[in-house]
Motif scaffolding. Sequence first.
Motif, PDB file in Angstrom:
ATOM      1  N   UNK A 267       0.818  -1.216   0.000  1.00  0.00           N
ATOM      2  CA  UNK A 267       0.000   0.000   0.000  1.00  0.00           C
ATOM      3  C   UNK A 267       0.851   1.266   0.000  1.00  0.00           C
ATOM      4  N   UNK A 268       1.956   1.246   0.723  1.00  0.00           N
ATOM      5  CA  UNK A 268       2.770   2.462   0.851  1.00  0.00           C
ATOM      6  C   UNK A 268       3.347   2.880  -0.494  1.00  0.00           C
ATOM      7  N   UNK A 269       3.921   1.927  -1.209  1.00  0.00           N
ATOM      8  CA  UNK A 269       4.556   2.248  -2.474  1.00  0.00           C
ATOM      9  C   UNK A 269       3.541   2.735  -3.508  1.00  0.00           C
ATOM     10  N   UNK A 270       2.399   2.063  -3.581  1.00  0.00           N
ATOM     11  CA  UNK A 270       1.385   2.446  -4.571  1.00  0.00           C
ATOM     12  C   UNK A 270       0.815   3.827  -4.268  1.00  0.00           C
ATOM     13  N   UNK A 271       0.529   4.091  -2.999  1.00  0.00           N
ATOM     14  CA  UNK A 271      -0.060   5.380  -2.649  1.00  0.00           C
ATOM     15  C   UNK A 271       0.896   6.535  -2.961  1.00  0.00           C
ATOM     16  N   UNK A 272       2.187   6.348  -2.676  1.00  0.00           N
ATOM     17  CA  UNK A 272       3.169   7.403  -2.942  1.00  0.00           C
ATOM     18  C   UNK A 272       3.411   7.553  -4.446  1.00  0.00           C
ATOM     19  N   UNK A 273       3.589   6.441  -5.139  1.00  0.00           N
ATOM     20  CA  UNK A 273       3.910   6.474  -6.567  1.00  0.00           C
ATOM     21  C   UNK A 273       2.756   7.067  -7.377  1.00  0.00           C
ATOM     22  N   UNK A 274       1.515   6.676  -7.066  1.00  0.00           N
ATOM     23  CA  UNK A 274       0.367   7.192  -7.829  1.00  0.00           C
ATOM     24  C   UNK A 274       0.178   8.697  -7.590  1.00  0.00           C
ATOM     25  N   UNK A 275       0.449   9.154  -6.367  1.00  0.00           N
ATOM     26  CA  UNK A 275       0.351  10.588  -6.093  1.00  0.00           C
ATOM     27  C   UNK A 275       1.449  11.350  -6.826  1.00  0.00           C
ATOM     28  N   UNK A 276       2.635  10.752  -6.936  1.00  0.00           N
ATOM     29  CA  UNK A 276       3.730  11.385  -7.676  1.00  0.00           C
ATOM     30  C   UNK A 276       3.357  11.550  -9.154  1.00  0.00           C
ATOM     31  N   UNK A 277       2.714  10.538  -9.726  1.00  0.00           N
ATOM     32  CA  UNK A 277       2.275  10.649 -11.118  1.00  0.00           C
ATOM     33  C   UNK A 277       1.188  11.714 -11.250  1.00  0.00           C
ATOM     34  N   UNK A 278       0.303  11.787 -10.259  1.00  0.00           N
ATOM     35  CA  UNK A 278      -0.764  12.793 -10.258  1.00  0.00           C
ATOM     36  C   UNK A 278      -0.180  14.201 -10.352  1.00  0.00           C
ATOM     37  N   UNK A 279       0.914  14.443  -9.665  1.00  0.00           N
ATOM     38  CA  UNK A 279       1.573  15.758  -9.710  1.00  0.00           C
ATOM     39  C   UNK A 279       1.905  16.130 -11.154  1.00  0.00           C
ATOM     40  N   UNK A 280       2.484  15.184 -11.882  1.00  0.00           N
ATOM     41  CA  UNK A 280       2.853  15.435 -13.270  1.00  0.00           C
ATOM     42  C   UNK A 280       1.654  15.610 -14.187  1.00  0.00           C
ATOM     43  N   UNK A 281       0.625  14.813 -13.982  1.00  0.00           N
ATOM     44  CA  UNK A 281      -0.568  14.902 -14.829  1.00  0.00           C
ATOM     45  C   UNK A 281      -1.259  16.255 -14.662  1.00  0.00           C
ATOM     46  N   UNK A 282      -1.349  16.732 -13.427  1.00  0.00           N
ATOM     47  CA  UNK A 282      -1.960  18.045 -13.184  1.00  0.00           C
ATOM     48  C   UNK A 282      -1.157  19.154 -13.870  1.00  0.00           C
ATOM     49  N   UNK A 283       0.166  19.050 -13.826  1.00  0.00           N
ATOM     50  CA  UNK A 283       1.001  20.038 -14.514  1.00  0.00           C
ATOM     51  C   UNK A 283       0.775  19.980 -16.028  1.00  0.00           C
ATOM     52  N   UNK A 284       0.655  18.782 -16.574  1.00  0.00           N
ATOM     53  CA  UNK A 284       0.384  18.633 -18.007  1.00  0.00           C
ATOM     54  C   UNK A 284      -0.987  19.209 -18.373  1.00  0.00           C
ATOM     55  N   UNK A 285      -1.952  19.066 -17.484  1.00  0.00           N
ATOM     56  CA  UNK A 285      -3.270  19.668 -17.722  1.00  0.00           C
ATOM     57  C   UNK A 285      -3.154  21.192 -17.841  1.00  0.00           C
ATOM     58  N   UNK A 286      -2.311  21.774 -17.011  1.00  0.00           N
ATOM     59  CA  UNK A 286      -2.103  23.211 -17.092  1.00  0.00           C
ATOM     60  C   UNK A 286      -1.479  23.623 -18.410  1.00  0.00           C
ATOM     61  N   UNK A 287      -0.556  22.798 -18.915  1.00  0.00           N
ATOM     62  CA  UNK A 287       0.129  23.123 -20.167  1.00  0.00           C
ATOM     63  C   UNK A 287      -0.745  22.900 -21.393  1.00  0.00           C
ATOM     64  N   UNK A 288      -1.577  21.859 -21.358  1.00  0.00           N
ATOM     65  CA  UNK A 288      -2.306  21.460 -22.568  1.00  0.00           C
ATOM     66  C   UNK A 288      -3.827  21.504 -22.392  1.00  0.00           C
ATOM     67  N   UNK A 289      -4.315  22.323 -21.466  1.00  0.00           N
ATOM     68  CA  UNK A 289      -5.751  22.351 -21.212  1.00  0.00           C
ATOM     69  C   UNK A 289      -6.556  22.775 -22.438  1.00  0.00           C
TER      70      UNK A 289
END
Length: 390
Positions: A267-289
């Motif tokens: 659980x620890x690895x998945x929760x941290x890793x998925x949130x890390x990817x979320x950070x990048x996806x949100x930034x990409x949304x800002x760039x390509x909205x």
Amino acid sequence: MRLTLRETIYLLTGWLTLFIIGTDLFVISPLLPLIAKEYGITPAVAGWIVTVFSLMYALSAPLFGWLSDRKGRRLFIVFGLLAFCLSNFSTAISPSFTTLIISRIFAGLSVAAITPLVYAIIGDAALPEHRGVWLSVVVSGHLMALWAGAPIGTMLEQVLGWRAIFIGLAIIAALLSILNFRVWASIQKVDSIEAPTKGSVLRIISAVSVTAFWAIAMYALYVFLGTGLVLYNHFSSNELAASITVFGIGAVLGSLCSGRVTDKIGTRMVSIFSTAILIGVLALLGLFFSARTLVYLLLFLWALTGYASFTSYQARLAEEFPETRGMALALNNTALYIGITLGSMTGSLVITKWGFFALPFICSGIALISCLISAKRKRHTPKAALKPSS
């Protein structure tokens, strides 16, 4: 993972219960203009029915979680469903806006006795190696209501009227109370390994702050997503509906997939890793909205990673706090609602000061805070794991 008949019934009961609860929550938004018109009030005033519901939920969920850790979960789930039935029936027959507000206060109270305790009882019933999958399945019931239950309710409103929606929910809740009473009979009381250790509540509050920041990051943008797509991408009604559907599908898949991965790698690895990817996806949304086609993919990935993060973190809390699982998951849901409220306020503030296109980047930064807190938390290994009662 092969399920026995009893295990299948457990999951189906949890899924159906949370689907109906989610439908009640998500169907309110499209009905607000109709409710406002009938009572002769503005939509802003009508929005108080959502506010009082959320406030009552956030305040009372920890109490039910604490009680369920000591007295067992089934009693409170059944009580919650019966109260949910009565409160929705009251909503349907409310002659004035004041009585409608009172009915939604009791609806929030009843849901506080249902949602976190369903998560907790599923955590009690599941074997440790299957807990992630089981929790992901029942969470998907709640998320399914976002893109299935709410639209179905809206369509039924056009034929039967908005009051009929709440009568229908009341009837289904009554039936679910019987089902939950029968199904959870073998897991009436949580077998505590030991009394909750001193300071455990403070540790839980620290742990659920991860969810609060996650919710701010998700909902500061989601609350204003429709506005952004219409004003800046010039989406039609059909395109807007399609984008929300894509988001909903991503949310359900993210929840379901995270469960299987969580049970394999932790659980620890998945929760941290998925949130890390979320950070990048949100930034990409800002760039390509403004990229009309690409935005659908980014909305899907946003929901996929965002709800994978939430579901895996719930499984992490259930694993780390076995003696106080009800309290932990109840406080986590309180943190979720607090985060949603703060998220809507944050989104409004950011749009007012810097404009809509700054919002995804701000949300990415807030998701980073959630990820850092999650990663910094020390691994907590309980002395023993709870076994499901037979």
